[in-house]
Scaffold this active site. Sequence first.
Site, PDB file in Angstrom:
ATOM      1  CG  HIS A  13      17.825  96.055  10.213  1.00  0.00           C
ATOM      2  ND1 HIS A  13      18.298  97.307   9.923  1.00  0.00           N
ATOM      3  CD2 HIS A  13      16.512  96.232  10.518  1.00  0.00           C
ATOM      4  CE1 HIS A  13      17.329  98.198  10.038  1.00  0.00           C
ATOM      5  NE2 HIS A  13      16.219  97.569  10.398  1.00  0.00           N
ATOM      6  CD  GLU A  14      13.727  93.612  10.509  1.00  0.00           C
ATOM      7  OE1 GLU A  14      13.131  93.867  11.579  1.00  0.00           O
ATOM      8  OE2 GLU A  14      13.735  94.411   9.544  1.00  0.00           O
ATOM      9  CG  HIS A  62      14.062  96.268  14.869  1.00  0.00           C
ATOM     10  ND1 HIS A  62      14.225  97.583  15.258  1.00  0.00           N
ATOM     11  CD2 HIS A  62      14.098  96.273  13.511  1.00  0.00           C
ATOM     12  CE1 HIS A  62      14.355  98.334  14.174  1.00  0.00           C
ATOM     13  NE2 HIS A  62      14.285  97.578  13.110  1.00  0.00           N
TER      14      HIS A  62
END
Length: 623
Positions: free
Chosen positions: A411-412, A415
């Site tokens: 997920h990170e 980003h």
Amino acid sequence: MFRCTHSMSIIAAVSTLTLVVSAQERDRSKVSDQYKWDLTHIYASDDAWRAAKEKLTSEFVKIREFKGTLASSPARLADALELSSRLAKEFTRAYVYASMMSDTDTRVSKYQGMQQEMIQLGAQLAAETSFIEPEILKTDKATLEKFIPSEPRLTNYRLYLDDIQRRAPHTLSDAEERLLASSGVIASGPSTTYGILSDADFPYPTVSLSDGKSVRLDNSGFSLYRAVANRDDRQKVMSEFFGSLGKFRGTFGSTLNGQVQSDIFYARARKYNSALEAALDGPNIPTSVYTRLIDGVNRHLPTFHRYLKLRQRMMKLPDLHYYDLYAPLVSSVDLTYSVDEAQTIVLKSLEWLGPEYAAGAKRAFTERWTDFYPTEGKRAGAYSNGGAYDVHPFMLLNYNGKYTDMSTVAHELGHTMQSYFSNKTQPFPTASYPIFVAEVASTFNEALLIDHMLKTIKDDATKLSLLGNYLEGIKSTVFRQTQFAEFELRMHEMAEKGEPLTGDALDKLYVDITKKYYGHDKRVCVVDDYIAHEWAFIPHFYRNFYVFQYATSFTASAALSEKVMVGDQEALKRYLAFLNAGGSKYPIELLKDAGVDMTTDEPLELTIKKMNRVMDEMEKLLK
């Protein structure tokens, strides 16, 4: 990380994209350097940071020279915007260093002080540059249209200049803009106070579990122990944690009320009809997108209740309580992964996105962009920060070895890679992607990860566990975040009507909405009374109308990832272009270019259909 070009947003824009994850604290000095971020990539030392900050401060006076002259020539306007942009870029870099040093150990007052210095400096910079937008507005639009083709440097600012015209009804006089900019330090007070109370000063409880182990329930400890296998332990953990928050509901209510009143003050000062309209006007998002999401999710609560009943069935429970929602769906499956294993699996799952993406993602792990393990005093949760434009993005994690932690890595990293490509491709003024699209890349990566896992695992129990994790993602990202969004909307509406936002009032509002979402009155899931205090656990409420974007982004990424994972090369090409686009267009347009229209119900409807397909598959496996 999200960054705005106009001055009033400088402080608010220096933000991070955060998830709450579980953690087990360890001695930082015993963690190998390869698992810790290296902030010397930003500044070699605190002294170097101090020198850069002082140099930046000394340059603020230069912007004053442009006041009253922006319309005199295209070159003059370009010079002013370039200087303002450079100052914003250097400010952001300095803020990122101070904030991440503080996040490494929130107990260290030196770094708290450095962060406070940057908040004050941001307000000062916003005040110094506050004349720019009102002065541009006074310039004839036809004149500006002639300026841009005659001065190539203005090309990077076309969207910004157009946006100033669009926001003209809400832009104030020079003096009023300066006053609002100077108030930024005061406005940050509720959020700062909440953060220090929650992360450092709060007297979190300690409980004894059924195995005799005594555990401290701080934010990360709660996130870990609410998921234990023993049901009595789960009930004890949740009741003790939320009960402790409830004892301070007056204080938490006061800080959250301060944040809401700040939101309303700025909205009214700028002549918006509501705080929601003010928050969404910046990125040019219709308020109907927000309300459409809430209406749509409420319409699909029966699907959510089907999932909750499936959870109860799989856990073989006579009834389902809120404290059962984080326990493993398949108790016989304990998916654990070391950091090194997680890196390998995540990188393998992202091969769909091509060699350039893979190479950048690997750097995030091998070149110390990432701080993996929980350590004493470290900020809870997880985030990616791409604000150091001339350096590279950084990731803060609190890795605890579970599948959810590995999913958080993916997920990170989503980003991080969007920041990496945007900063690499776009000039600073258009590099920062809007928050509305920020969670697309992150949840896209989660979808690729679970698809990879399901293709490589043959065991039915493990498949059930992974499919359950996917449903958990929809629960926590679509339904839970929309629940938060509805609470946030109603909370602001109450304050706008002059109704009090005390801790008790917030308790009642929160528990009523939560009972509706979880089907309490229908006996789908029992929401115990202490759940009323959960709002005090959510830091995102101090970023007005932020959380709904988790839900919209999830539905957008679900639509986009489905096309990529069936080998649609045009869809992949559009998606990679989206990652490189930064903030070069408004967010609704960026997503349309990528292949999804967020002004319609289609993304949510596709997500709900997939949710039902996954439940169908799980029920077949259970038979």
